[in-house]
Each structure stands twice: as C-alpha cells, then as structure tokens.
Write a protein that holds these residues in place. Structure first.
Motif, mmCIF file in Angstrom:
data_model
loop_
_atom_site.group_PDB
_atom_site.id
_atom_site.type_symbol
_atom_site.label_atom_id
_atom_site.label_comp_id
_atom_site.label_asym_id
_atom_site.label_seq_id
_atom_site.Cartn_x
_atom_site.Cartn_y
_atom_site.Cartn_z
ATOM 1 N N THR A 1 65.744 -19.238 37.876
ATOM 2 C CA THR A 1 64.349 -18.838 37.659
ATOM 3 C C THR A 1 64.277 -17.609 36.759
ATOM 4 O OG1 THR A 1 63.664 -19.755 39.777
ATOM 5 C CG2 THR A 1 62.228 -18.089 38.809
ATOM 6 N N ARG B 1 65.743 -28.112 42.894
ATOM 7 C CA ARG B 1 65.864 -26.701 42.473
ATOM 8 C C ARG B 1 65.395 -26.528 41.035
ATOM 9 N NH1 ARG B 1 71.437 -26.238 45.225
ATOM 10 N NH2 ARG B 1 72.115 -26.897 43.175
ATOM 11 N N ARG C 1 61.621 -26.518 40.850
ATOM 12 C CA ARG C 1 61.043 -25.241 41.278
ATOM 13 C C ARG C 1 61.160 -24.174 40.188
ATOM 14 N NH1 ARG C 1 57.566 -24.228 43.495
ATOM 15 N NH2 ARG C 1 58.217 -22.350 44.538
ATOM 16 N N GLU D 1 58.281 -24.785 37.798
ATOM 17 C CA GLU D 1 57.009 -24.434 38.447
ATOM 18 C C GLU D 1 56.832 -22.916 38.544
ATOM 19 O OE1 GLU D 1 56.563 -28.349 41.369
ATOM 20 O OE2 GLU D 1 57.479 -26.521 42.160
ATOM 21 N N LYS D 2 57.878 -22.213 38.964
ATOM 22 C CA LYS D 2 57.800 -20.757 39.129
ATOM 23 C C LYS D 2 57.570 -20.029 37.813
ATOM 24 C CE LYS D 2 60.693 -20.446 43.239
ATOM 25 N NZ LYS D 2 61.995 -19.982 43.758
#
Length: 195
Positions: free
Chosen positions: A124, A153, A156, A159-160
């Motif tokens: 991320t 994972r 995500r 998205e983050k």
C-alpha cells in the motif's frame, strides 16, 4: 552491457516504523530477482498463470524488456531488500484503445519477494509512492492497473490508494483466477483523493 535500463529517480516514503526507499533497479539486483522469480509462493501472487519458476535468462529478458519503458525500482524497507516495482507506460493495445490517443496511461506492477513482509502494508505504501510520482512528477493522466480475483491483498492495495474498479474480465479456464479486475485512477481523482 547492462541488462536493465536504469534511471536516476529515488523515492522516499514509509511511516513511523518503516523507512521505505525505492531506488533504481540495477543489474546488481539480479540475484534477488532470480531468487524471487524462482519461488513458487511468490510467483503464485505475482503471476496470473501458474508458473513453476523463471530461469535466469527469462528473468533477464523480462526486466530488460520492461525497463525500456518503465521506471523500475528496487524496494528496501529499513535498509533491507524486500521487492521490486515499476511504473510502466501501458503496453496492452486493448487498454490503450480505451483512452484518448493523447492520454498518458501507465500501469504499476509490484512484487514483495520477502515473505516475512507480506500483509504488513508495504504494498500500500509503495503504490502510494508510485502514484504520487506518476501524477506529480511524470504528468501521467491515468493509472490503469490489474489484479485477479484470488489476490485479495492486491485488491485492497488499489482500494486504499483511491483506485476505482472499472471492469471485470473473465479469464479463460483452467486458471487459478476466474476474473481479472481493472483498476483506474485519473489525475483528477488523485487530486480529490489527496485533499
């Protein structure tokens, strides 16, 4: 003659516990790339098809080719080598055709090769670093990225970082994934997301 075409960009990021450095990927990093591209667990998450391993000559071909149209980075966390990533000019004709001819479309790909760093938020953070570099330094118009349905994972991570799911494509079977997800972030969306 070098295998990997390099650049001079270094990106700094992280959080209160981790200092993340993205530095130019160089031929001296090839031993790490050989190891990560021969590890079945790593390849399960980084490759859409089931791949047993990539021999050194294929690894050199992959990174030598990608580096011609990319900023390829070696990822270090607190001074330790953990993976690689790149910001690449879009290379898929069907995706390029989705956008205006004058649009600068790029993609981000990444691999955390050291498994003890999986699930710790490193992906991320490094994608956030690449997104900022893409829009603020490179003048990119759109980032169009991918992951398959089994890779939660990765989903995500997009998205983050403010990406929107814009399309799902069925993957011809048999394959470990059933759907490929397309994620998009435009410059305008990035500006709104970071305010």
């Amino acid at each position: 003659m070098s295998v990997i075409r390099t650049h001079d960009v270094i990106l700094y990021g992280g959080d209160e516990n981790r200092k993340i450095l993205l530095r130019p990927l160089l031929d001296e990093h090839l031993p790490y790339l050989y190891r990560w591209n021969a590890d079945l667990e790593v390849l399960y998450w980084t490759e859409g098809d089931d791949v047993e391993s990539y021999p050194p000559e294929v690894v050199r071909e992959i990174y030598g080719g990608v580096s011609k149209n990319s900023h390829c980075f070696f990822v270090e966390v607190n001074g330790r080598a953990v993976g690689e990533c790149w910001l690449q000019k879009m290379n898929l004709p069907q995706i390029i055709a989705m956008y205006d001819e004058a649009c600068d479309v790029r993609r981000i790909d990444m691999c955390i090769g050291e498994k003890e760093f999986w699930g710790k938020g490193i992906g991320t953070i490094l994608v956030r670093m690449l997104v900022k570099f893409a829009f603020e330094k490179e003048g990119v118009d759109v980032l169009h990225c991918f992951c398959e349905d089994y890779n939660i994972r990765s989903r995500r991570v997009w998205e983050k970082n403010g990406f929107s799911l814009i399309m799902e494509e069925k993957i011809p079977q048999p394959s470990k994934g059933k759907l490929q997800y397309h994620w998009r972030l435009t410059r305008e969306e990035y500006i709104r997301f970071t305010k």
